[in-house]
Every structure is written in structure tokens, then in C-alpha cells.
Design a protein around this motif. Structure first.
Motif, PDB file in Angstrom:
ATOM      1  N   HIS A   1       0.818  -1.129  -0.016  1.00 48.66           N
ATOM      2  CA  HIS A   1       0.005  -0.147   0.141  1.00 48.66           C
ATOM      3  C   HIS A   1       0.857   1.197  -0.107  1.00 48.66           C
ATOM      4  O   HIS A   1       0.483   2.140  -0.799  1.00 48.66           O
ATOM      5  CB  HIS A   1      -0.876   0.106   1.303  1.00 48.66           C
TER       6      HIS A   1
ATOM      7  N   ALA B   1       1.991   2.105  -3.460  1.00 47.75           N
ATOM      8  CA  ALA B   1       1.316   2.488  -4.408  1.00 47.75           C
ATOM      9  C   ALA B   1       1.272   4.321  -4.530  1.00 47.75           C
ATOM     10  O   ALA B   1       1.484   4.866  -3.196  1.00 47.75           O
ATOM     11  CB  ALA B   1      -0.089   2.073  -4.172  1.00 47.75           C
TER      12      ALA B   1
ATOM     13  N   ALA C   1      -7.130  -7.137  -2.962  1.00 45.38           N
ATOM     14  CA  ALA C   1      -6.363  -6.110  -2.609  1.00 45.38           C
ATOM     15  C   ALA C   1      -5.568  -6.567  -0.973  1.00 45.38           C
ATOM     16  O   ALA C   1      -4.804  -6.025  -0.612  1.00 45.38           O
ATOM     17  CB  ALA C   1      -6.627  -4.883  -2.633  1.00 45.38           C
TER      18      ALA C   1
ATOM     19  N   TRP D   1      -5.169  -0.222  -4.843  1.00 51.08           N
ATOM     20  CA  TRP D   1      -4.487   0.799  -4.039  1.00 51.08           C
ATOM     21  C   TRP D   1      -4.465   2.215  -4.678  1.00 51.08           C
ATOM     22  O   TRP D   1      -4.390   3.311  -4.020  1.00 51.08           O
ATOM     23  CB  TRP D   1      -2.957   0.049  -3.944  1.00 51.08           C
ATOM     24  N   GLU D   2      -4.240   1.959  -6.037  1.00 54.15           N
ATOM     25  CA  GLU D   2      -3.974   3.389  -6.548  1.00 54.15           C
ATOM     26  C   GLU D   2      -5.274   4.358  -6.632  1.00 54.15           C
ATOM     27  O   GLU D   2      -4.989   5.446  -6.756  1.00 54.15           O
ATOM     28  CB  GLU D   2      -3.412   3.059  -7.973  1.00 54.15           C
TER      29      GLU D   2
ATOM     30  N   ALA E   1      -9.022   0.084  -2.144  1.00 55.29           N
ATOM     31  CA  ALA E   1      -8.823  -0.856  -1.108  1.00 55.29           C
ATOM     32  C   ALA E   1      -9.125  -0.211   0.317  1.00 55.29           C
ATOM     33  O   ALA E   1      -8.914  -1.018   1.225  1.00 55.29           O
ATOM     34  CB  ALA E   1      -7.294  -1.228  -1.377  1.00 55.29           C
TER      35      ALA E   1
END
Length: 226
Positions: free
Chosen positions: A147, A150, A173, A216-217, A221
Motif C-alpha cells: 500500500h 502505491a 487487495a 490501491w491506486e 482498497a
């Protein structure tokens, strides 16, 4: 990743790439002891690993990071990356869990990132996970680490997913397997697999690591505690 169907009793064919002979021998002993696995080749450097992989077409390649000629990250890119004509399953198995190594390996298409100190059980589990279309990462390499790697969430990112696909993407995720996702959502593992295939197609990613990276991006998540 699209792979041809395999006979039900076919052995998983494995190529080991590591510059240390004792590591190659040890991994071979561990994997050849499994009734469903066989080591078809070994390589002491990255260049030889790529050549053997392209000639032998193994089911799984285990690649160390620090090797002569080509390092394991470049081997991963050549064999599993977006430009690979016939992508293979590559698991990075290394002593080093530096942030940039993890990030680069997964971005290059690795379907696992295992630390050598994690032991033989996780090595075997990683190969089986790769064959099942899952991604196994050593427990020491945490979701929190990934995480942190990202980029910040993109507020205006386009989300093409249905509500159910978003649920499944969020659980991917978190590192859950298909069976665990199915239990969480009260659906079959086969249904989860179908949803994941649809998500991969919509997001134009190669595997569940790509799905997790997208989550994540985009912020899907959610925050990771700790």
C-alpha cells in the motif's frame, strides 16, 4: 494470463534460476519431493534462465534477484511482463525484500514474491498458488508495504466495475484467495474466479496483483492500519 489447458495429472514443470549452487540444489530437492512437481532445468545466471525458459516452456520459473548477466527483475520483465509474447509464471525468490524490489517485481508481472528464509512449505505453496492463478507473497512482505508503494489515490479515476466486482477487488487487495473471498461473500470459488477474470479484462491487467495495484491506486482498497 492465458495458458493452454493441462492434463489432469500433469506434473508442474519448474525452472530454478539462482547463482548459488546450494540454493538450486536445495530447491530442487524440495520441489522434486512433491508428487505433482518436477524440476526441468536450473540456471546460474539470468541470461541462461531466459534462454532455458524460452526453450523448455516451464509452468513456473523461480528467479533470484541478484544474478550475473541479467538480474531476476529483468528476467521477470522479459518472461512475464507486458511485452512478453508468451508470458510465463515467474515467482521471485530472494533474500532481499527491499521496497523497490517488491514493487518492480510485481509491476513486471511476477505472480509471487517469496523470501528464502520463509522455508520450504511456502516455496511449495507459492508454486501451487501460481498454478491456481493466485499470487503468494511472503508474510514478511506485508500488504501495508505494498500500500505504501502505491501512488496516492486518484480521485477522478474511471471505475468500470460493478458493485460485486468492487467487493471482490477490495478483497483481492487484502490478499485473500478465491476460496477465502467466496466464503466472505457466500459465493463459490468458481464464481469468484469468473468475476476476477472479468475484472482483469475491464482493467486490462494480467493478474490479481494488477487488480490489487489498481485498488490501491484508486483508493478502493481503503486505508491499511498499522
Amino acid at each position: 494470463m492465458t495458458v493452454p489447458p493441462r492434463p489432469a495429472n500433469a506434473l508442474t514443470r519448474i525452472l530454478i534460476a539462482d547463482d548459488q549452487e546450494d540454493v538450486r540444489s536445495g530447491f530442487r530437492l524440495i520441489l522434486d519431493s512433491q508428487p505433482d512437481m518436477t524440476v526441468v532445468g536450473t540456471a546460474a545466471d539470468g541470461g541462461t534462465a531466459v534462454e532455458l525458459a524460452r526453450s523448455l516452456s516451464p509452468d513456473v520459473v523461480l528467479a533470484d534477484i541478484r544474478m550475473p548477466r541479467l538480474d531476476g527483475l529483468e528476467v521477470t520483465r522479459l518472461l512475464a511482463g507486458p511485452e512478453a509474447a508468451n508470458p510465463l509464471r515467474v515467482i521471485v525468490v530472494t533474500t532481499f525484500d527491499h521496497d523497490d524490489y517488491v514493487h518492480t517485481a510485481l509491476r513486471h508481472g511476477a505472480c509471487g514474491f517469496l523470501l528464502k528464509r520463509s522455508g520450504p512449505g511456502l516455496l511449495i505453496e507459492g508454486v501451487r498458488a501460481a498454478m491456481a492463478g493466485d499470487t503468494l507473497i511472503s508474510p514478511q512482505v506485508t500488504v501495508r508495504l505494498l500500500h505504501r508503494l502505491a501512488p496516492p489515490p486518484v480521485a477522478d479515476a474511471v471505475d468500470p466495475l460493478t458493485d460485486r466486482e468492487r467487493e471482490i477487488t477490495r478483497l483481492v487487495a487484502r490478499g485473500l484467495t478465491n476460496a477465502e473471498i467466496g466464503a466472505e461473500l457466500f459465493i463459490s470459488a468458481g464464481t469468484v474466479k469468473t468475476h476476477i477474470a472479468n475484472v482483469q479484462a475491464k482493467l486490462a491487467v494480467r493478474n490479481r496483483v494488477g487488480i490489487a495495484a489498481w485498488a490501491w491506486e484508486t483508493g478502493l482498497a481503503g486505508p491499511v492500519s498499522g
